[in-house]
Design an enzyme around this catalytic site. Sequence first.
Site, short mmCIF file in Angstrom:
data_model
loop_
_atom_site.label_atom_id
_atom_site.label_comp_id
_atom_site.label_asym_id
_atom_site.label_seq_id
_atom_site.Cartn_x
_atom_site.Cartn_y
_atom_site.Cartn_z
N ASP A 71 0.96 -1.09 0.06
CA ASP A 71 -0.08 0.06 -0.10
C ASP A 71 0.84 1.42 0.03
OD1 ASP A 71 0.71 -0.55 2.78
OD2 ASP A 71 -0.78 0.82 3.41
N ASP A 102 9.06 3.52 -1.08
CA ASP A 102 8.18 3.26 0.03
C ASP A 102 6.95 2.44 -0.23
OD1 ASP A 102 7.40 2.88 2.56
OD2 ASP A 102 6.71 4.77 2.92
N GLU A 135 0.33 -0.68 5.55
CA GLU A 135 1.22 -0.20 6.55
C GLU A 135 0.93 1.25 6.64
OE1 GLU A 135 5.19 1.34 7.95
OE2 GLU A 135 4.13 1.70 6.06
N GLU A 136 0.61 1.86 5.76
CA GLU A 136 0.44 3.16 5.76
C GLU A 136 -0.86 3.80 6.47
OE1 GLU A 136 2.82 4.90 4.78
OE2 GLU A 136 3.94 4.15 3.06
N GLU A 164 12.00 -2.28 4.61
CA GLU A 164 11.73 -0.96 4.29
C GLU A 164 12.84 -0.03 4.15
OE1 GLU A 164 9.17 1.26 4.96
OE2 GLU A 164 7.37 0.04 6.05
N HIS A 353 7.05 9.66 0.38
CA HIS A 353 5.85 10.22 0.37
C HIS A 353 5.96 11.71 -0.57
CE1 HIS A 353 4.31 7.89 4.24
NE2 HIS A 353 5.13 7.24 3.41
#
Length: 380
Positions: A71, A102, A135-136, A164, A353
Amino acid sequence: MTIDAVALSADLIRCPSVTPDEGGALVLLQSLLTDAGFECARVDRNGTPNLFARWGAKGAPKTFGFNGHTDVVPVGDAQAWCHDPFGGQIVDGVLWGRGAQDMKSGVAAFAAAALDFVRETPPDGAVILAITGDEEGPGRDGTLALLDWMADQEEAMSVCLVGEPTCPEVIGQMIKIGRRGSMTFYIEAEGVQGHVAYPHRAKNPLHALVDLLGEMTQKPLDPGTEHFQPSSVQITTVDCANPANNVIPARATATVNIRFNDAHTSASLIDWATALARAITDQSGVNFTLNPDVSGESFVTPPGAFVDLVAHAVQAETGVTPELSTSGGTSDARFVKDHCPVVEFGIVGDRMHQVDERVPVDQIETLKRVYTRILQDYFA
């Protein structure tokens, strides 16, 4: 034929898997893994998509696990991107798209490494991939759901590597052997409303709240520990929703986030904050309600055989001696640590992000080599 981790990364980026949408990413991985002889199961919970895959015998004494997520966060203004955020385009040796860092490239690298490894050199043991789509997001039905399901099914990892992004500037620079704990206090102060000209007839909750926030932040919680930097207490909001300049409000709120090391637990910090609030209530007559929300406890995987194995593989494939760190935010390693020893290693995370998230393709190729060597050394 070997699995191209760069091409797989691009394919995953083309799946619009913004939390909580699966977007086709786990479907793609399940098909690839099933065709290669992995036993796969979707472990969805409360609408959150998760995938479990195992090659080798269930309950094998040596079972290496990888954990990651497909995700991604929203793209923001898509028009601000130089390339389609879900296009998976490669331009001048750089892969562009949401999740490039990410962490779709990390998932692709460990999936490709695992697929090639079990085909070319079938190990005496098992390899597990535990991949979440949460996870997000809140994180309550992602890796936690996978671990709960594994316990019910008597599935277990001996050790686990979370893919990660861990490196600040150069791949190979940093391995995460732990993480600080994270918790948030949502604080409410209840006083008595009144006229500012007659403060003796009121109880100003803001004054009491400011005193409490001062007590929480005026001196460090600790100087740091062997593997951790000092804990951090940060005020993120203060509000009373009062539009009038001549009214003492009845209520005020604040939010405080604490990133804490292994000198503390969430329980000990709740006791600490509660005692501070009680003392100020005794002085001011203003009552406090503290609502804590714990994202995770601090943890560390001490240097030893597993950490050394990962560090050796990183150094061998990158030429960089990695720093063993516990810095940064939280990750799903905070859940895995209750299941088995866990460390984290991945690519450079300098554009996570952001608009125009991207990664040089040579980092993905290097990461696959690192993961392959880790598997080879673990099962040697």
